[in-house]
Design an enzyme around this catalytic site. Structure first.
Site, PDB file in Angstrom:
ATOM      1  N   ALA A  66       0.771  -1.241  -0.132  1.00  0.00           N
ATOM      2  CA  ALA A  66       0.000  -0.074   0.046  1.00  0.00           C
ATOM      3  C   ALA A  66       0.781   1.166  -0.006  1.00  0.00           C
ATOM      4  O   ALA A  66       1.872   1.523   1.013  1.00  0.00           O
ATOM      5  CB  ALA A  66      -0.766   0.037   1.380  1.00  0.00           C
ATOM      6  N   CYS A 123      -3.237  -9.782   5.538  1.00  0.00           N
ATOM      7  CA  CYS A 123      -2.826  -8.552   6.417  1.00  0.00           C
ATOM      8  C   CYS A 123      -2.996  -8.770   7.945  1.00  0.00           C
ATOM      9  O   CYS A 123      -4.114  -9.445   8.431  1.00  0.00           O
ATOM     10  CB  CYS A 123      -3.963  -7.514   5.894  1.00  0.00           C
ATOM     11  SG  CYS A 123      -3.584  -6.157   6.741  1.00  0.00           S
ATOM     12  N   LYS A 170      -2.846 -15.243  -1.547  1.00  0.00           N
ATOM     13  CA  LYS A 170      -1.939 -15.154  -0.686  1.00  0.00           C
ATOM     14  C   LYS A 170      -2.484 -15.074   0.742  1.00  0.00           C
ATOM     15  O   LYS A 170      -3.266 -14.388   1.160  1.00  0.00           O
ATOM     16  CB  LYS A 170      -1.092 -13.661  -0.928  1.00  0.00           C
ATOM     17  CG  LYS A 170       0.456 -13.604   0.143  1.00  0.00           C
ATOM     18  CD  LYS A 170       0.679 -12.115  -0.269  1.00  0.00           C
ATOM     19  CE  LYS A 170       1.778 -11.760   0.749  1.00  0.00           C
ATOM     20  NZ  LYS A 170       2.611 -10.545   0.592  1.00  0.00           N
ATOM     21  N   HIS A 200       3.170 -16.034   2.998  1.00  0.00           N
ATOM     22  CA  HIS A 200       4.262 -15.302   3.718  1.00  0.00           C
ATOM     23  C   HIS A 200       4.426 -15.986   5.001  1.00  0.00           C
ATOM     24  O   HIS A 200       3.502 -16.192   5.781  1.00  0.00           O
ATOM     25  CB  HIS A 200       3.461 -13.844   4.118  1.00  0.00           C
ATOM     26  CG  HIS A 200       4.224 -12.898   5.000  1.00  0.00           C
ATOM     27  ND1 HIS A 200       4.377 -11.571   4.887  1.00  0.00           N
ATOM     28  CD2 HIS A 200       5.452 -13.175   5.746  1.00  0.00           C
ATOM     29  CE1 HIS A 200       5.308 -10.994   5.728  1.00  0.00           C
ATOM     30  NE2 HIS A 200       5.923 -12.121   6.171  1.00  0.00           N
ATOM     31  N   ASN A 245       7.471 -16.342   0.348  1.00  0.00           N
ATOM     32  CA  ASN A 245       7.710 -14.626   0.792  1.00  0.00           C
ATOM     33  C   ASN A 245       7.957 -14.709   2.309  1.00  0.00           C
ATOM     34  O   ASN A 245       7.506 -15.525   3.024  1.00  0.00           O
ATOM     35  CB  ASN A 245       5.909 -13.956   0.727  1.00  0.00           C
ATOM     36  CG  ASN A 245       6.046 -12.722   0.795  1.00  0.00           C
ATOM     37  OD1 ASN A 245       5.072 -12.012   1.515  1.00  0.00           O
ATOM     38  ND2 ASN A 245       6.979 -11.915   0.699  1.00  0.00           N
ATOM     39  N   GLY A 291       8.799  -8.216  -1.121  1.00  0.00           N
ATOM     40  CA  GLY A 291       8.194  -6.992  -0.728  1.00  0.00           C
ATOM     41  C   GLY A 291       9.371  -6.011  -0.260  1.00  0.00           C
ATOM     42  O   GLY A 291       9.811  -5.208  -0.996  1.00  0.00           O
ATOM     43  N   ARG A 292       9.392  -6.044   1.230  1.00  0.00           N
ATOM     44  CA  ARG A 292      10.198  -5.004   1.628  1.00  0.00           C
ATOM     45  C   ARG A 292      11.694  -4.919   1.046  1.00  0.00           C
ATOM     46  O   ARG A 292      12.247  -3.842   1.137  1.00  0.00           O
ATOM     47  CB  ARG A 292      10.449  -5.359   3.232  1.00  0.00           C
ATOM     48  CG  ARG A 292       8.865  -5.019   3.926  1.00  0.00           C
ATOM     49  CD  ARG A 292       8.848  -5.155   5.427  1.00  0.00           C
ATOM     50  NE  ARG A 292       9.370  -6.775   5.573  1.00  0.00           N
ATOM     51  CZ  ARG A 292       9.952  -7.296   6.591  1.00  0.00           C
ATOM     52  NH1 ARG A 292      10.492  -6.434   7.497  1.00  0.00           N
ATOM     53  NH2 ARG A 292      10.329  -8.331   6.759  1.00  0.00           N
TER      54      ARG A 292
END
Length: 384
Positions: free
Chosen positions: A32, A115, A157, A187, A219, A243-244
């Site tokens: 996001a 999330c 996911k 994840h 992930n 991601g990060r």
């Protein structure tokens, strides 16, 4: 180079999702406020893979929220156009995917059940939802039913589970496979971990053993090309989700492409090269969001781009408050372009935080077969 670094290129490196394929088995994780069309365009210049846009809530899409519709922006040559949906209601999910099909908004739909944000899990959404197995199945089924006739693959996911006592990933993987998902991504943390501690890659290996007919993506804690190759070697997963690790480092996708092809990973860029990437990012954001808003949006990226380089605190503060392209160019002119990429720029970046108790609706854990749609769970929030 290590043995992993010199891994030979093979046909197995191709990642197929539905009818689409990528020569590098890498997916950019939706983040996001990060993975807008500007950042995706920047990343795509460095390598092949799947590049997923910011997460879109199904209700906001169906109701045509103006900001949401602007977020669904893709380059003319972006293919496949990958869009991630967050939803808690099978009916709304079905309507959202039907809208995507009818209006040709995307070529690939990913679904977010990862999330860990408290305001989301407190209402039964995100990483809390796969605990409700029947409801989870109904949501995936609704998306696939609308997408499949148009040849749009749906991927899913999720996380390991709510916490160590309530793991859901094996059931979630099997259910997604049974309901027609084209791939699943794990994840390898629980919602309770959020982004803290270390990802448990053994869970990815377990999921790969449980899900036999579709790709399994891993992930968590991929901050370098070596990390990605090691995850594939240790878990047998079919690809990785990053991601990060790419925050302030879009060239990570170049490193990944080279590593998966069995070629040496290039040295990190000099400060002058990083400055050029930063300037390009600023120009793309200004084009997408407008000059003022685009440069404000760039501010959160500054610390990631400049991490570890020898830059004074006053100059860093100036970068963090930049408000125009001309001002950015003046600041870049004060940097030493020959400064080498610093060792301490490697490793974890972005949000980490600490582990904590997962906020859940009252009685949420009582019956995993309850398919009641969580009340008011659809809202704006960060992905997981």
């Amino acid at each position: 180079m290590t043995a992993l670094d010199s891994r030979p290129a093979t046909r197995e490196n191709t990642l197929r999702i539905g009818s689409y394929s990528a020569d590098t088995p890498v997916v950019l994780a939706p983040m996001a406020g990060i993975t807008n069309v500007a950042f995706r365009r920047l990343c795509r210049t460095y390598g092949a893979g799947y590049y997923v846009c910011e997460m879109i809530t199904t209700r906001a899409l169906v109701e045509r929220h103006p900001q949401t519709m602007h977020m669904i922006s893709f380059d003319a040559d972006e293919h496949p156009r990958s869009l991630q949906l967050y939803g808690v209601d099978p009916e709304t999910m079905g309507k959202a995917v039907r809208m995507i099909v009818e209006e040709n908004l995307a070529d690939h739909v990913d679904m977010n059940f990862g999330c860990p944000v408290p305001k989301v899990t407190r209402k039964g959404g995100g990483a809390a939802l796969p605990y409700k197995r029947r409801l989870f199945a109904e949501i995936v089924r609704a998306a696939v039913a609308e997408a499949a006739p148009a040849g749009i693959p749906v991927t899913v996911k999720f996380r390991i589970g709510i916490d160590d006592d309530h793991t859901t990933f094996l059931d979630a993987g099997r259910i997604a496979e049974e309901e027609g998902a084209a791939a699943v991504a794990l994840h390898a943390r629980t919602a309770a971990q959020r982004y803290s501690g270390q990802a448990d890659w053994t869970a990815i290996a377990a999921l790969k053993s449980a899900v036999r007919t579709i790709p399994v993506l891993g992930n968590g804690d991929i901050f370098s090309a070596t990390d990605a190759l090691r995850m594939v070697e240790e878990t047998g997963c079919d690809g990785v989700v990053v991601g990060r690790g790419c925050l302030g480092r879009p060239w990570l996708f170049r490193d990944l492409q080279e590593a998966f092809a069995g070629r040496p990973v290039p040295a990190g860029p000099t400060l002058g090269e990083v400055s050029a990437v930063l300037h390009r990012h600023a120009s793309l954001l200004a084009e997408h969001l407008g000059p003022e808003k685009g440069l404000r949006d760039l501010r959160k990226h500054m610390a990631w781009y400049l991490r570890g380089f020898p830059i004074g605190s006053e100059l860093r503060r100036s970068f963090a408050m930049v408000s125009g392209i001309g001002e950015l160019e003046d600041l870049i002119a004060q940097l030493d372009p020959t400064a080498p990429f610093p060792q301490d720029a490697e490793g974890p970046r972005g949000r980490q935080g600490s582990a904590g108790r997962v906020a859940l609706p009252e009685g949420w854990l009582d019956d995993p077969e309850d398919s009641t749609v969580p009340h008011a769970a659809e809202m704006d929030h960060s992905g997981g």
